[in-house]
Write a protein that holds these residues in place. Structure first.
Motif, PDB file in Angstrom:
ATOM      1  N   THR A  25      -2.635  10.595  -3.329  1.00  0.00           N
ATOM      2  CA  THR A  25      -2.062  10.661  -1.803  1.00  0.00           C
ATOM      3  C   THR A  25      -2.881   9.835  -0.850  1.00  0.00           C
ATOM      4  O   THR A  25      -3.137   8.949  -1.308  1.00  0.00           O
ATOM      5  CB  THR A  25      -2.107  12.036  -0.709  1.00  0.00           C
ATOM      6  N   SER A  26      -1.711   9.397  -0.149  1.00  0.00           N
ATOM      7  CA  SER A  26      -3.021   8.922   1.654  1.00  0.00           C
ATOM      8  C   SER A  26      -2.665   9.170   2.531  1.00  0.00           C
ATOM      9  O   SER A  26      -2.009  10.282   2.884  1.00  0.00           O
ATOM     10  CB  SER A  26      -2.244   7.255   1.411  1.00  0.00           C
ATOM     11  N   MET A  28      -1.397   8.856   4.699  1.00  0.00           N
ATOM     12  CA  MET A  28       0.132   8.744   5.653  1.00  0.00           C
ATOM     13  C   MET A  28       0.962  10.320   5.272  1.00  0.00           C
ATOM     14  O   MET A  28       1.602  10.579   5.868  1.00  0.00           O
ATOM     15  CB  MET A  28       0.649   7.405   5.807  1.00  0.00           C
ATOM     16  N   VAL A  29       0.357  11.019   4.556  1.00  0.00           N
ATOM     17  CA  VAL A  29       1.298  11.769   3.520  1.00  0.00           C
ATOM     18  C   VAL A  29       0.099  13.496   3.372  1.00  0.00           C
ATOM     19  O   VAL A  29      -0.485  12.957   2.361  1.00  0.00           O
ATOM     20  CB  VAL A  29       1.825  11.660   2.618  1.00  0.00           C
ATOM     21  N   LEU A  33       1.639  18.671   2.010  1.00  0.00           N
ATOM     22  CA  LEU A  33       2.741  18.698   1.278  1.00  0.00           C
ATOM     23  C   LEU A  33       2.773  17.608   0.340  1.00  0.00           C
ATOM     24  O   LEU A  33       4.116  18.755  -0.458  1.00  0.00           O
ATOM     25  CB  LEU A  33       3.316  17.738   2.940  1.00  0.00           C
ATOM     26  N   VAL A  34       2.825  17.282   0.253  1.00  0.00           N
ATOM     27  CA  VAL A  34       3.080  16.784  -1.263  1.00  0.00           C
ATOM     28  C   VAL A  34       2.433  17.468  -2.728  1.00  0.00           C
ATOM     29  O   VAL A  34       4.171  18.011  -3.429  1.00  0.00           O
ATOM     30  CB  VAL A  34       2.171  15.563  -2.006  1.00  0.00           C
ATOM     31  N   PHE A 245       3.693   5.309   0.783  1.00  0.00           N
ATOM     32  CA  PHE A 245       2.537   6.402   0.860  1.00  0.00           C
ATOM     33  C   PHE A 245       1.577   6.685  -0.169  1.00  0.00           C
ATOM     34  O   PHE A 245       1.083   7.989   0.128  1.00  0.00           O
ATOM     35  CB  PHE A 245       3.025   7.670   1.398  1.00  0.00           C
ATOM     36  N   PHE A 252       6.430   9.747  -5.611  1.00  0.00           N
ATOM     37  CA  PHE A 252       7.642   9.477  -4.540  1.00  0.00           C
ATOM     38  C   PHE A 252       9.169   9.592  -5.073  1.00  0.00           C
ATOM     39  O   PHE A 252       9.027  10.203  -3.671  1.00  0.00           O
ATOM     40  CB  PHE A 252       7.087   7.819  -4.436  1.00  0.00           C
ATOM     41  N   VAL A 255       8.889  13.503  -4.647  1.00  0.00           N
ATOM     42  CA  VAL A 255       8.661  13.950  -2.822  1.00  0.00           C
ATOM     43  C   VAL A 255      10.024  13.850  -2.182  1.00  0.00           C
ATOM     44  O   VAL A 255      10.688  14.618  -1.260  1.00  0.00           O
ATOM     45  CB  VAL A 255       7.439  13.309  -2.623  1.00  0.00           C
ATOM     46  N   LEU A 259      11.788  17.119  -1.087  1.00  0.00           N
ATOM     47  CA  LEU A 259      12.077  16.738   0.297  1.00  0.00           C
ATOM     48  C   LEU A 259      13.500  17.374   1.225  1.00  0.00           C
ATOM     49  O   LEU A 259      13.502  17.374   2.275  1.00  0.00           O
ATOM     50  CB  LEU A 259      10.957  15.923   1.753  1.00  0.00           C
TER      51      LEU A 259
END
Length: 379
Positions: A25-26, A28-29, A33-34, A245, A252, A255, A259
C-alpha cells in the motif's frame, strides 16, 4: 542464557520477508482498508462465513418463516441454500467439489450459530438486534466481502483452468471465466425461485454486478496479450501511475471490485436507497431523463401496467442485501418485506436475500390475482 539473534535486515524489509502475502500500500490508501477489502485480516474466513449465514437465516426467519410455521429442519435447510447457494452449486460447472464439503468445518458451524441467533434467542433478541443499523451494516459488509472475493476467486480458478486454451479469435479466454464467477451469485436464486422466477423481471442485480465487475477484473488482471486488457491497464496507469495508489495490478483490481460491492450493498439496504437500487439503472435514468424514459417498470398493486418505459427493470430484485429485520422495506413494511415503493418510483414484489420469494403472503396475493382473472363475467 542465549542472546537473541539480531538481523541486519531493516525492520520494514524483515516484516515483508516474514509476511510475503502482505499487500503493498501507499500513504494514499489506509493499509487497514486494503487489508479488509482483500480479505487479509484475522479470522477473515470465519467472519465472512458468519455474515453470509446470518443474512440467510434472517431472510428465512423474516420471510417465509416469520410465523414459525416451518419445521426447524426445513427452515435451516432453506437458510443454507439462501446463504450459500453458490457454495452448494457453483463449483459443478468446472467439476470441483463444493465448498460446503471442503470447507464444512467453517461453513456449517457458522450456519448453526446464525440459525440459533435468528430463531432461538430469549425474547427474540438475536433477530431484533439485526434491525439496528450498525449491526445491519456490519453483517451486510461481511456478506458483501464474501461475495466480492468469491466472484474474483472463481474467475481466477476458471482462468487457471482455461489458460492456454484460448480460441483462435482472441489470445485470452474471456467469456468462460466471467460466466463462472457470475453464476456464483445467482445459483441460490435459481435454486429457490426457479429459472423463470429469477429472470422473469429483467436482469437481476447479481447478473448485472457479476458481468460488469467480473469482466473488468478479469481483463485488468489476466488479459496480458489481448488489446482489451492492455487498453484498460494503460488507461488506469495514465491517470494513476504504474502502481495505482502503490498497489500492484491484482491488488488494485481486488480493492476496486470489493469497494464497489461494499458501497452498492450498503446503499441497497432499506434504510438507504432500497434493494431495488442499481447504479447502472440510475445512470441510465440520468442519461435518458431528457427523453422521458426510465430503466424501471412501474406496476400497480394488481399487476396492471401503469406506465411502459424503455428498458426492463429488475422489479425490485437485487443481490438480496436485505436488512432482514422489522424495518425491512422501503415504505416501513415489516419483517423483511419490500412490497412498497423504491425511492417512490417502483412498486416492488416481496423479496428477500438470494431470492427467497413470498416472504409475507406474496403467494396468496398472486392466487387472488389469478382468481380475479378467472371470474366469469356476470350476465
Amino acid at each position: 542464557q542465549t542472546c537473541a539473534h539480531k538481523s541486519s535486515t531493516p525492520p520494514e524489509q524483515e516484516q515483508t520477508r516474514q509476511k510475503p502475502e502482505q499487500v503493498r500500500t501507499s500513504k494514499m490508501v489506509p493499509p487497514w482498508l486494503v487489508s479488509f477489502l482483500t480479505g487479509n485480516f484475522y479470522m477473515t474466513t470465519e467472519l465472512q462465513a458468519f455474515g453470509m449465514a446470518y443474512q440467510g437465516a434472517l431472510a428465512v426467519r423474516n420471510g417465509r418463516n416469520k410465523d414459525r410455521t416451518m419445521s426447524d429442519f426445513h427452515a435451516f435447510a432453506l437458510s443454507t441454500v439462501v446463504g450459500f447457494g453458490g457454495g452448494w452449486m457453483g463449483f459443478i460447472w468446472l467439476g470441483k467439489p463444493t465448498s460446503m464439503i471442503t470447507g464444512a468445518d467453517i461453513a456449517w458451524p457458522a450456519l448453526f450459530i446464525a440459525y440459533a441467533l435468528a430463531n432461538f434467542t430469549p425474547f427474540d433478541v438475536g433477530r431484533k438486534v439485526a434491525g439496528f443499523l450498525p449491526v445491519t451494516i456490519a453483517y451486510t459488509s461481511l456478506a458483501q466481502l464474501f461475495r466480492a472475493l468469491g466472484l474474483m476467486k472463481f474467475i481466477m480458478v476458471a482462468f487457471a483452468e482455461l489458460d492456454g486454451k484460448a480460441s483462435p479469435y482472441y489470445p485470452t479466454p474471456i467469456i468462460g471465466p466471467v460466466l463462472y464467477g457470475c453464476m456464483l451469485g445467482n445459483m441460490g436464486s435459481f435454486l429457490v425461485k426457479g429459472f423463470d422466477g429469477h429472470l422473469k423481471n429483467g436482469i437481476p442485480w447479481p447478473f448485472q454486478n457479476g458481468l460488469t465487475m467480473g469482466t473488468l477484473f478479469h481483463l485488468y488482471v489476466h488479459d496480458r496479450d489481448g488489446f482489451m486488457g492492455n487498453i484498460l491497464r494503460d488507461t488506469v496507469h495514465a491517470f494513476l501511475g504504474n502502481k495505482p495508489f502503490g498497489l500492484d495490478d491484482k491488488t488494485f483490481a481486488m480493492v476496486v471490485v470489493s469497494l464497489f460491492m461494499q458501497i452498492v450493498g450498503i446503499l441497497q439496504l432499506p434504510a438507504f436507497l432500497g434493494p431495488g437500487f442499481s447504479p447502472y439503472f440510475a445512470l441510465w435514468d440520468a442519461l435518458t431523463a431528457p427523453f422521458g424514459t426510465k430503466a424501471s417498470l412501474v406496476l400497480d398493486d394488481f399487476g396492471k401496467k401503469e406506465k411502459a418505459v424503455a428498458a426492463p427493470y429488475s422489479n425490485g430484485k437485487s443481490n438480496g442485501i436485505m436488512n432482514g429485520s422489522a424495518n425491512g422495506s422501503t415504505n416501513g413494511s415489516t419483517n423483511g418485506t419490500a412490497n412498497g415503493t423504491s425511492n417512490g418510483l417502483v412498486k416492488m414484489t416481496p423479496i428477500t436475500y438470494e431470492g427467497v420469494a413470498d416472504p409475507s403472503g406474496a403467494t396468496s396475493i398472486s392466487k387472488k390475482r389469478r382468481n380475479r382473472r378467472k371470474k366469469p363475467k356476470s350476465s
